[in-house]
Motif scaffolding. Structure first.
Motif, short mmCIF file in Angstrom:
data_model
loop_
_atom_site.label_atom_id
_atom_site.label_comp_id
_atom_site.label_asym_id
_atom_site.label_seq_id
_atom_site.Cartn_x
_atom_site.Cartn_y
_atom_site.Cartn_z
N ALA A 181 0.83 -1.21 0.00
CA ALA A 181 0.00 0.00 0.00
C ALA A 181 0.86 1.25 0.00
O ALA A 181 0.52 2.26 -0.63
CB ALA A 181 -0.94 -0.01 1.20
N HIS A 182 2.01 1.21 0.68
CA HIS A 182 2.84 2.42 0.75
C HIS A 182 3.54 2.72 -0.56
O HIS A 182 4.14 3.80 -0.71
CB HIS A 182 3.84 2.34 1.92
CG HIS A 182 5.01 1.43 1.72
ND1 HIS A 182 5.06 0.15 2.21
CD2 HIS A 182 6.20 1.63 1.09
CE1 HIS A 182 6.23 -0.40 1.91
NE2 HIS A 182 6.94 0.49 1.22
N PHE A 213 1.73 7.98 3.16
CA PHE A 213 1.13 8.25 4.47
C PHE A 213 1.56 9.60 5.01
O PHE A 213 0.76 10.31 5.63
CB PHE A 213 1.51 7.14 5.45
CG PHE A 213 1.07 7.41 6.86
CD1 PHE A 213 -0.24 7.17 7.26
CD2 PHE A 213 1.97 7.92 7.79
CE1 PHE A 213 -0.65 7.44 8.56
CE2 PHE A 213 1.57 8.17 9.10
CZ PHE A 213 0.25 7.94 9.48
N ASN A 214 2.80 9.99 4.79
CA ASN A 214 3.32 11.24 5.35
C ASN A 214 2.59 12.46 4.82
O ASN A 214 2.34 13.42 5.54
CB ASN A 214 4.82 11.36 5.08
CG ASN A 214 5.63 10.32 5.84
OD1 ASN A 214 5.29 9.97 6.97
ND2 ASN A 214 6.68 9.83 5.23
N THR A 215 2.27 12.45 3.54
CA THR A 215 1.55 13.59 2.93
C THR A 215 0.06 13.34 2.81
O THR A 215 -0.68 14.24 2.40
CB THR A 215 2.12 13.89 1.54
OG1 THR A 215 1.92 12.74 0.68
CG2 THR A 215 3.60 14.20 1.62
N GLY A 241 -5.23 2.45 -8.41
CA GLY A 241 -4.71 1.75 -7.24
C GLY A 241 -5.81 1.48 -6.24
O GLY A 241 -6.79 2.23 -6.17
N TYR A 242 -5.61 0.43 -5.43
CA TYR A 242 -6.63 -0.01 -4.47
C TYR A 242 -5.96 -0.40 -3.16
O TYR A 242 -5.05 -1.25 -3.14
CB TYR A 242 -7.39 -1.22 -5.01
CG TYR A 242 -7.99 -1.02 -6.38
CD1 TYR A 242 -9.30 -0.59 -6.54
CD2 TYR A 242 -7.22 -1.25 -7.52
CE1 TYR A 242 -9.85 -0.40 -7.81
CE2 TYR A 242 -7.75 -1.06 -8.79
CZ TYR A 242 -9.06 -0.63 -8.92
OH TYR A 242 -9.59 -0.45 -10.18
N ILE A 243 -6.39 0.20 -2.06
CA ILE A 243 -5.89 -0.14 -0.73
C ILE A 243 -7.05 -0.07 0.26
O ILE A 243 -8.16 0.35 -0.10
CB ILE A 243 -4.76 0.82 -0.28
CG1 ILE A 243 -5.30 2.25 -0.14
CG2 ILE A 243 -3.58 0.77 -1.24
CD1 ILE A 243 -4.30 3.23 0.48
N TYR A 270 -2.24 -3.24 7.22
CA TYR A 270 -2.87 -3.44 5.91
C TYR A 270 -2.02 -2.88 4.79
O TYR A 270 -2.52 -2.23 3.87
CB TYR A 270 -4.28 -2.83 5.91
CG TYR A 270 -5.16 -3.42 6.98
CD1 TYR A 270 -5.82 -4.63 6.76
CD2 TYR A 270 -5.29 -2.82 8.22
CE1 TYR A 270 -6.59 -5.20 7.75
CE2 TYR A 270 -6.06 -3.39 9.23
CZ TYR A 270 -6.71 -4.58 8.98
OH TYR A 270 -7.47 -5.16 9.97
N ASP A 271 -0.70 -3.14 4.87
CA ASP A 271 0.21 -2.57 3.90
C ASP A 271 0.31 -3.47 2.66
O ASP A 271 1.36 -4.03 2.35
CB ASP A 271 1.59 -2.34 4.52
CG ASP A 271 2.50 -1.53 3.61
OD1 ASP A 271 2.00 -0.95 2.63
OD2 ASP A 271 3.72 -1.49 3.87
N TYR A 272 -0.81 -3.60 1.98
CA TYR A 272 -0.82 -4.26 0.68
C TYR A 272 -1.95 -3.68 -0.14
O TYR A 272 -2.88 -3.05 0.39
CB TYR A 272 -0.96 -5.78 0.81
CG TYR A 272 -2.31 -6.27 1.30
CD1 TYR A 272 -3.30 -6.67 0.39
CD2 TYR A 272 -2.60 -6.35 2.65
CE1 TYR A 272 -4.53 -7.12 0.84
CE2 TYR A 272 -3.82 -6.81 3.10
CZ TYR A 272 -4.79 -7.19 2.19
OH TYR A 272 -6.01 -7.63 2.64
N GLY A 273 -1.85 -3.83 -1.45
CA GLY A 273 -2.87 -3.28 -2.33
C GLY A 273 -2.70 -3.83 -3.74
O GLY A 273 -1.83 -4.68 -4.00
#
Length: 261
Positions: free
Chosen positions: A71-72, A77-79, A108-110, A121-124
């Motif tokens: 997902a990252h 995430f930072n912005t 993209g999908y997360i 949940y770091d996948y997409g």
């Protein structure tokens, strides 16, 4: 961490420059099919114009044009913003594009939960631009995936395009690298140990999103993806590379959302 039962999928259409799409649409011989061509390099353009890199894998779907990554690699995430453009080179190795060339990720999908906590949940998935009437997975091969992740210790093969870390390879971001070793459960004294799998090395930057393949057969390049590289978790987690350990219900929910949107 949010309860898995309340997960909500989210998606974003990536920017697609005019005229940019598949760079190689030549007819591909069946003899060229090699499932390892399903693993490829991601080139990413972030919202501020800077670049990033990751790894992704074509998985077997009804759609046929879907790859899995972290997902990252799709959402910053930072912005709190989605990345601007994402390009995929399945089969990339030794600085050379694979048999289908450069592909543009259209969407993209997360899970929305990733916006709140980047170690969960770091996948997409990404959906890829491919000539109408054709399916990418028919030209590159693909990997199957586990829906119910096994516990305990068992071997995995981890792939990626690292620019540092500890994988035994050039680590220049241009070579497909492989680590073979045991994956294991997190110790019970860390938060939510059942949510992760671990290996003992640092797979390095740009290996993020790379597949962890169970029952890998190097003769046929087959096996089941049971995770994608997240990276090193912060304290109090061990200093080892981790993959998010999904459940059948959550994985199916996100994949169905990707296939139908």
């Amino acid at each position: 961490m949010s309860k898995r039962a309340t997960l909500a999928p989210m998606s974003k259409i990536f920017n697609i420059p005019s005229g940019v799409g598949t760079s190689n649409t030549a007819e591909i011989s069946v003899d060229d099919i090699n499932n390892l061509n399903a693993v490829g390099k991601l080139d990413i353009v972030k919202n501020d114009g800077s670049s990033d890199c990751c790894t992704a894998t074509v998985i077997g779907t009804n759609n046929g044009n879907i790859a899995m990554t972290a997902a990252h690699c799709l959402y910053d995430f930072n912005t709190q913003t989605w990345n601007y453009q994402v390009y995929f080179y399945p089969g990339y190795n030794n600085g050379q594009q694979g048999i289908v060339g450069k592909l543009t990720a259209t969407r993209g999908y997360i899970f929305q939960t990733f916006e709140e906590n980047p170690i969960t949940y770091d996948y997409g998935f990404i959906k890829l631009d491919y000539p109408e009437g054709k399916r990418l997975q028919d030209d590159t091969g693909f990997f199957n995936y586990d829906l119910n992740i096994l516990r305990d210790n068992y071997p995995v093969n981890v792939f990626g395009y690292p620019i540092n870390g500890e994988m035994a390879c050039p680590r220049d971001g241009q070579h497909l690298c492989e680590y073979e070793g045991l994956s294991f459960d997190m110790p019970p004294d860390v938060p939510n140990p059942q949510s992760y799998r671990a290996i003992t090395i640092d797979v390095g930057e740009c290996s993020s999103g790379g597949p962890w393949v169970r029952v890998y057969d190097p003769q046929t390049n087959t096996g089941n993806v049971m995770g994608v590289s997240h990276g090193i978790l912060p304290e109090p987690y061990p200093d080892e590379s981790a993959a998010w350990s999904w459940t059948s219900e959550e994985f199916t929910r996100l994949l169905n959302f990707a296939e139908n949107n």
